[in-house]
Scaffold this active site. Structure first.
Site, PDB file in Angstrom:
ATOM      1  N   ASP A 124     -11.229  15.229 -15.183  1.00 28.88           N
ATOM      2  CA  ASP A 124     -10.701  16.591 -15.247  1.00 28.88           C
ATOM      3  C   ASP A 124     -11.024  17.249 -13.915  1.00 28.88           C
ATOM      4  O   ASP A 124     -12.181  17.264 -13.486  1.00 28.88           O
ATOM      5  CB  ASP A 124     -11.386  17.323 -16.413  1.00 28.88           C
ATOM      6  CG  ASP A 124     -10.678  18.615 -16.796  1.00 28.88           C
ATOM      7  OD1 ASP A 124     -10.087  19.244 -15.901  1.00 28.88           O
ATOM      8  OD2 ASP A 124     -10.744  19.002 -17.983  1.00 28.88           O
TER       9      ASP A 124
ATOM     10  N   ASP B 284      -5.796  23.559 -13.104  1.00 29.81           N
ATOM     11  CA  ASP B 284      -6.729  22.793 -13.928  1.00 29.81           C
ATOM     12  C   ASP B 284      -5.918  21.663 -14.559  1.00 29.81           C
ATOM     13  O   ASP B 284      -4.915  21.922 -15.236  1.00 29.81           O
ATOM     14  CB  ASP B 284      -7.298  23.772 -14.978  1.00 29.81           C
ATOM     15  CG  ASP B 284      -8.306  23.165 -15.923  1.00 29.81           C
ATOM     16  OD1 ASP B 284      -8.677  21.995 -15.762  1.00 29.81           O
ATOM     17  OD2 ASP B 284      -8.735  23.897 -16.850  1.00 29.81           O
TER      18      ASP B 284
ATOM     19  N   HIS C 102      -6.407  27.317 -22.510  1.00 33.69           N
ATOM     20  CA  HIS C 102      -6.937  28.657 -22.201  1.00 33.69           C
ATOM     21  C   HIS C 102      -6.077  29.365 -21.168  1.00 33.69           C
ATOM     22  O   HIS C 102      -5.375  28.717 -20.394  1.00 33.69           O
ATOM     23  CB  HIS C 102      -8.359  28.507 -21.661  1.00 33.69           C
ATOM     24  CG  HIS C 102      -8.486  27.426 -20.613  1.00 33.69           C
ATOM     25  ND1 HIS C 102      -8.388  27.680 -19.279  1.00 33.69           N
ATOM     26  CD2 HIS C 102      -8.629  26.079 -20.733  1.00 33.69           C
ATOM     27  CE1 HIS C 102      -8.502  26.538 -18.610  1.00 33.69           C
ATOM     28  NE2 HIS C 102      -8.634  25.547 -19.466  1.00 33.69           N
TER      29      HIS C 102
ATOM     30  N   HIS D 132     -11.715  30.338 -17.920  1.00 30.31           N
ATOM     31  CA  HIS D 132     -11.406  30.685 -19.311  1.00 30.31           C
ATOM     32  C   HIS D 132     -11.278  32.196 -19.404  1.00 30.31           C
ATOM     33  O   HIS D 132     -12.270  32.908 -19.501  1.00 30.31           O
ATOM     34  CB  HIS D 132     -12.488  30.145 -20.259  1.00 30.31           C
ATOM     35  CG  HIS D 132     -12.461  28.648 -20.323  1.00 30.31           C
ATOM     36  ND1 HIS D 132     -13.306  27.859 -19.595  1.00 30.31           N
ATOM     37  CD2 HIS D 132     -11.662  27.794 -20.993  1.00 30.31           C
ATOM     38  CE1 HIS D 132     -13.017  26.583 -19.831  1.00 30.31           C
ATOM     39  NE2 HIS D 132     -12.031  26.515 -20.680  1.00 30.31           N
TER      40      HIS D 132
ATOM     41  N   GLU E 179      -4.446  21.571 -23.051  1.00 36.80           N
ATOM     42  CA  GLU E 179      -5.211  20.334 -22.919  1.00 36.80           C
ATOM     43  C   GLU E 179      -5.543  19.686 -24.259  1.00 36.80           C
ATOM     44  O   GLU E 179      -6.624  19.880 -24.790  1.00 36.80           O
ATOM     45  CB  GLU E 179      -6.474  20.538 -22.086  1.00 36.80           C
ATOM     46  CG  GLU E 179      -7.337  21.718 -22.449  1.00 36.80           C
ATOM     47  CD  GLU E 179      -8.510  21.876 -21.463  1.00 36.80           C
ATOM     48  OE1 GLU E 179      -9.148  20.871 -21.127  1.00 36.80           O
ATOM     49  OE2 GLU E 179      -8.780  23.020 -21.050  1.00 36.80           O
TER      50      GLU E 179
ATOM     51  N   GLU F 227      -4.042  17.185 -19.460  1.00 40.64           N
ATOM     52  CA  GLU F 227      -4.005  18.634 -19.224  1.00 40.64           C
ATOM     53  C   GLU F 227      -3.067  19.012 -18.081  1.00 40.64           C
ATOM     54  O   GLU F 227      -3.005  18.327 -17.066  1.00 40.64           O
ATOM     55  CB  GLU F 227      -5.419  19.151 -18.895  1.00 40.64           C
ATOM     56  CG  GLU F 227      -5.476  20.652 -18.615  1.00 40.64           C
ATOM     57  CD  GLU F 227      -6.899  21.178 -18.411  1.00 40.64           C
ATOM     58  OE1 GLU F 227      -7.788  20.389 -18.044  1.00 40.64           O
ATOM     59  OE2 GLU F 227      -7.097  22.397 -18.610  1.00 40.64           O
TER      60      GLU F 227
HETATM   61 MN    MN Z   1      -9.636  20.881 -17.182  1.00 34.59          MN
HETATM   62 MN    MN Z   2      -8.935  23.488 -18.891  1.00 32.11          MN
END
Ligand code: MN
Ligand code: MN
Length: 298
Positions: A82, A93, A153, A161, A186, A281
């Site tokens: 990630d 992200d 998020h 977040h 995700e 994600e």
């Molecule tokens: Mn992530």
């Molecule tokens: Mn994330």
């Protein structure tokens, strides 16, 4: 240049993710992997939005390498990588699961399919709970289980977040996606034998600033300034401090900052039945017709 920065960070993160997907990481240490991927993000002109996460098997999320971390990737491991890129605090992200044991291909594919189906339905006005339902249905039809207590998020400048959650299961209530807001979706998937939840583990190797209140310890306050100046409120790893400060000292000072609640430590998240977990994600910006997936593969 908010939107341009989101798009640029997204294209860098997407490019690095595809490099990660295409490479064989077996035999490398998680330290080498994190450092290499973070280098690829910086080489392309972005900063890291958070330490690269290399969460192995039943660890679903939030593991990053310790300084010189010796853990080696095995050919039976399933690794969620990630990664995040940011430009002026505007974040992309994204994550991919790498796995070299064909036995787990289905699990990895389920996370990708759930993400793909979610991405096909997004536009301004779509309810987050409906996205959750699509993710859950896709995963269950393939014979797997979604992780119910992990979610996507909303994102904001220097904030990963930002308050709103995109669930990985159907749930009552929730919000509708708004135009020009930024979100990450995700899906996390485990096997039929998994509990479908994660719990906090003992290990904590990702940190973030909580408050800039002074501690009355001069060295700890210096570290506090270093963290603010380099990472703002975004997550960081001990590895990112030990380049400036000796490791033993850095650990001591970080401990002081955590005790004073100036810094927060995030525990690793582990599947409750210790079953393997896969993740995929993307970051996206909804519009009236659909969405710009900032981290899509170019
Ligand atoms: Mn992530
Ligand atoms: Mn994330």
């Amino acid at each position: 240049m908010q939107n341009e920065d989101y798009i640029k960070a997204g294209s860098i993160a997407g490019e690095v993710r595809e490099m990660v997907r295409g490479k064989n990481w077996v035999g490398k240490t998680v330290y080498e992997i994190c450092e290499e991927i973070e280098g690829e993000i910086k080489k392309r002109g972005a900063k890291c939005a958070f330490p690269v996460n290399t969460s192995i098997n039943e660890i679903a999320a939030h593991y990053t390498a310790e300084p010189n971390d010796p853990i080696v990737i095995k050919d039976t491991d399933l690794v969620k990588i990630d990664l995040g890129a940011q430009i002026n605090g505007y974040i992309a992200d994204t994550a991919v699961t790498v796995c070299y044991d064909p036995q787990f291909d289905g699990l990895v594919q389920a996370a990708e399919e759930a993400l793909g189906n979610a991405m096909s339905m997004i536009k301004a006005g779509v309810k987050a709970s409906d996205i959750g339902r699509t993710i859950e249905t896709t995963i269950k039809q393939l014979g797997f289980k979604p992780i119910a207590n992990l979610s996507g998020h909303s994102l904001d400048q220097y904030t990963i977040h930002a308050g709103k959650s995109i669930p990985n299961i159907w749930s009552i209530g929730g919000f509708s996606l708004s135009e020009n807001s930024v979100y990450a979706c995700e899906p996390f998937v485990t096997t039929e034998n998994g509990g479908g939840f994660v719990r906090n583990g003992q290990i904590k190797n990702i940190f973030a600033l909580n408050s800039r209140k002074k501690t009355k310890n001069e060295e700890a306050d210096k570290l506090l300034d270093f963290i603010w100046n380099n990472f703002n409120m975004l997550p960081f790893a001990l590895r990112w401090i030990t380049k400036e400060c000796e490791e033993k000292k850095a650990r001591e000072l970080l401990e002081i900052l955590i005790k004073k609640k100036a810094v927060q430590a995030y525990p690793v998240l582990i599947e409750i039945n210790e079953q393997r977990v896969a993740q995929a994600e993307h970051t996206f910006i909804p519009n009236q017709e659909g969405a710009t997936i900032t981290t899509k593969a170019s």
